[in-house]
Design a protein around this motif. Structure first.
Motif, PDB file in Angstrom:
ATOM      1  N   UNK A  35      32.898 126.406  20.380  1.00  0.00           N
ATOM      2  CA  UNK A  35      34.265 126.894  20.481  1.00  0.00           C
ATOM      3  C   UNK A  35      34.514 127.355  21.908  1.00  0.00           C
ATOM      4  N   UNK A  36      35.520 126.751  22.555  1.00  0.00           N
ATOM      5  CA  UNK A  36      35.768 126.974  23.977  1.00  0.00           C
ATOM      6  C   UNK A  36      37.259 127.136  24.245  1.00  0.00           C
ATOM      7  N   UNK A  37      37.638 127.855  25.297  1.00  0.00           N
ATOM      8  CA  UNK A  37      39.059 127.947  25.663  1.00  0.00           C
ATOM      9  C   UNK A  37      39.528 126.668  26.337  1.00  0.00           C
ATOM     10  N   UNK A  38      40.787 126.303  26.069  1.00  0.00           N
ATOM     11  CA  UNK A  38      41.372 125.116  26.688  1.00  0.00           C
ATOM     12  C   UNK A  38      42.880 125.242  26.751  1.00  0.00           C
ATOM     13  N   UNK A  39      43.547 124.088  26.708  1.00  0.00           N
ATOM     14  CA  UNK A  39      45.003 124.048  26.848  1.00  0.00           C
ATOM     15  C   UNK A  39      45.383 123.563  28.230  1.00  0.00           C
ATOM     16  N   UNK A  40      46.388 122.688  28.304  1.00  0.00           N
ATOM     17  CA  UNK A  40      46.717 122.015  29.564  1.00  0.00           C
ATOM     18  C   UNK A  40      46.988 122.988  30.705  1.00  0.00           C
ATOM     19  N   UNK A  41      48.031 123.777  30.583  1.00  0.00           N
ATOM     20  CA  UNK A  41      48.409 124.662  31.690  1.00  0.00           C
ATOM     21  C   UNK A  41      47.394 125.779  31.865  1.00  0.00           C
ATOM     22  N   UNK A  42      46.903 126.335  30.761  1.00  0.00           N
ATOM     23  CA  UNK A  42      45.945 127.434  30.863  1.00  0.00           C
ATOM     24  C   UNK A  42      44.705 127.012  31.641  1.00  0.00           C
ATOM     25  N   UNK A 279      33.657 120.452  27.362  1.00  0.00           N
ATOM     26  CA  UNK A 279      34.792 121.360  27.262  1.00  0.00           C
ATOM     27  C   UNK A 279      35.808 121.175  28.360  1.00  0.00           C
ATOM     28  N   UNK A 280      36.994 121.735  28.126  1.00  0.00           N
ATOM     29  CA  UNK A 280      38.099 121.570  29.065  1.00  0.00           C
ATOM     30  C   UNK A 280      37.843 122.216  30.411  1.00  0.00           C
ATOM     31  N   UNK A 281      36.974 123.228  30.449  1.00  0.00           N
ATOM     32  CA  UNK A 281      36.713 123.952  31.702  1.00  0.00           C
ATOM     33  C   UNK A 281      35.233 124.003  32.044  1.00  0.00           C
ATOM     34  N   UNK A 282      34.422 123.239  31.324  1.00  0.00           N
ATOM     35  CA  UNK A 282      32.974 123.360  31.484  1.00  0.00           C
ATOM     36  C   UNK A 282      32.443 122.920  32.824  1.00  0.00           C
TER      37      UNK A 282
END
Length: 310
Positions: A35-42, A279-282
């Motif tokens: 479980x990781x944070x993501x989202x386009x703008x974020x 992940x989106x920011x990994x």
């Protein structure tokens, strides 16, 4: 005052690597999930903050574990997070299936109560910045924010992959329109990017119209000619967030005053590094590592594009 303000999506991603992609009616075993944070703008905002920019994020969350994760990550990164909480709402969630080649399939769940409304924006959040980044999901709010930025002489960058209702009013307020591969042809009803990008840029008056192309890099039209930057050839683990980090790299170069070719190369390199982790920011890496990749890494072969000149 910040360098970048972002108005748009956040998401909490459950990333599941798979040995094989499931076929209809099949059962597929998986071994791990993260479980990781993501989202386009974020994710774009967090990347820019990581590279030393001052950033602000504007968005909505529920009152749940996912919201707590985002609050912690924004605080850890140092982002000025202007978060509107919906007490009974559920924060956006994505389940991301990643195949052995690193390509991902995304299943999204979004609570309609978390749509960002124009009346929830504060003009000062927007105009006290050097650039605005939007994704267009909350179309009405993004359009208002882009209008405020335009009035204040602030450049607006957009990351769009869907033809949201009312999106054309937003497109008219975008300076740097960088979209997914199929967006220009769907919007302009053309069969090739070489035809669609110039028409899109001319119709909406953007400074730049571009499409990200995965392993084929990025193709951009600046109102005079096409520019292509080839993707870097790296071992891919997960393509989640590649476009988000590409936009971050582009915005970083834009605010540094770099020439367009360098902006596109830096953005491609930043995105490539992000694909080397999960992940989106990994794989958000320091600028020095991005510069090193640009200097040493081979690139994918460039596809043939018909030259377009004004």
């Amino acid at each position: 005052m910040v360098d970048l303000v972002g108005v748009g999506l956040n998401a909490t991603d459950t990333v599941i690597p798979l040995a094989t992609h499931p076929e209809q009616g099949s059962k597929v075993e998986y071994r791990t999930k993260t479980v990781l944070p993501g989202g386009q703008v974020a994710s774009t905002v967090v990347a820019c903050q990581t590279w030393g920019m001052r950033t602000r994020y504007v968005g909505k969350l529920g009152r749940d574990d996912a919201a707590d994760l985002h609050r912690r990550e924004f605080a850890r990164a140092g982002v000025d997070a202007q978060l509107i909480t919906v007490e009974e709402g559920s924060s956006p969630q994505s389940i991301i299936l990643v195949n052995p080649a690193g390509e991902r399939t995304v299943l999204c769940q979004r609570d309609e109560r978390l749509v960002l409304k124009p009346e929830e924006l504060d003009r000062q959040w927007i105009v006290n910045a050097r650039a605005l980044h939007v994704d267009g999901f909350d179309t009405a709010a993004a359009t208002l924010a882009a209008g405020w930025a335009r009035e204040a002489g602030i450049p607006v960058i957009a990351d769009l992959d869907e033809l949201y209702p009312g999106v054309e009013g937003l497109l008219e307020k975008i300076d740097y329109l960088i979209v997914s591969r199929d967006f220009p042809c769907r919007l302009m009803k053309e069969t090739t990017l070489e035809a669609a990008l110039p028409k899109m840029q001319q119709r909406y008056g953007n400074r730049l119209a571009a499409a990200t192309l995965g392993e084929e890099g990025v193709l951009a039209w600046d109102g005079r000619q096409l520019h292509h930057s080839a993707a870097y050839d790296v071992p891919v683990v997960d393509t989640t967030g590649a476009g988000d980090i590409f936009h971050a790299g582009f915005i970083y170069g834009l605010l540094q005053g770099w020439p367009l070719a360098r902006q596109l190369d830096f953005a491609c390199a930043a995105a490539a590094l992000n694909c080397m982790a999960s992940g989106a920011r990994g794989g958000i890496r320091p600028r020095m590592q991005i510069e090193e990749l640009m200097a040493t890494c081979p690139r994918h072969a460039s596809p043939h594009f018909q030259p377009a000149m004004k």
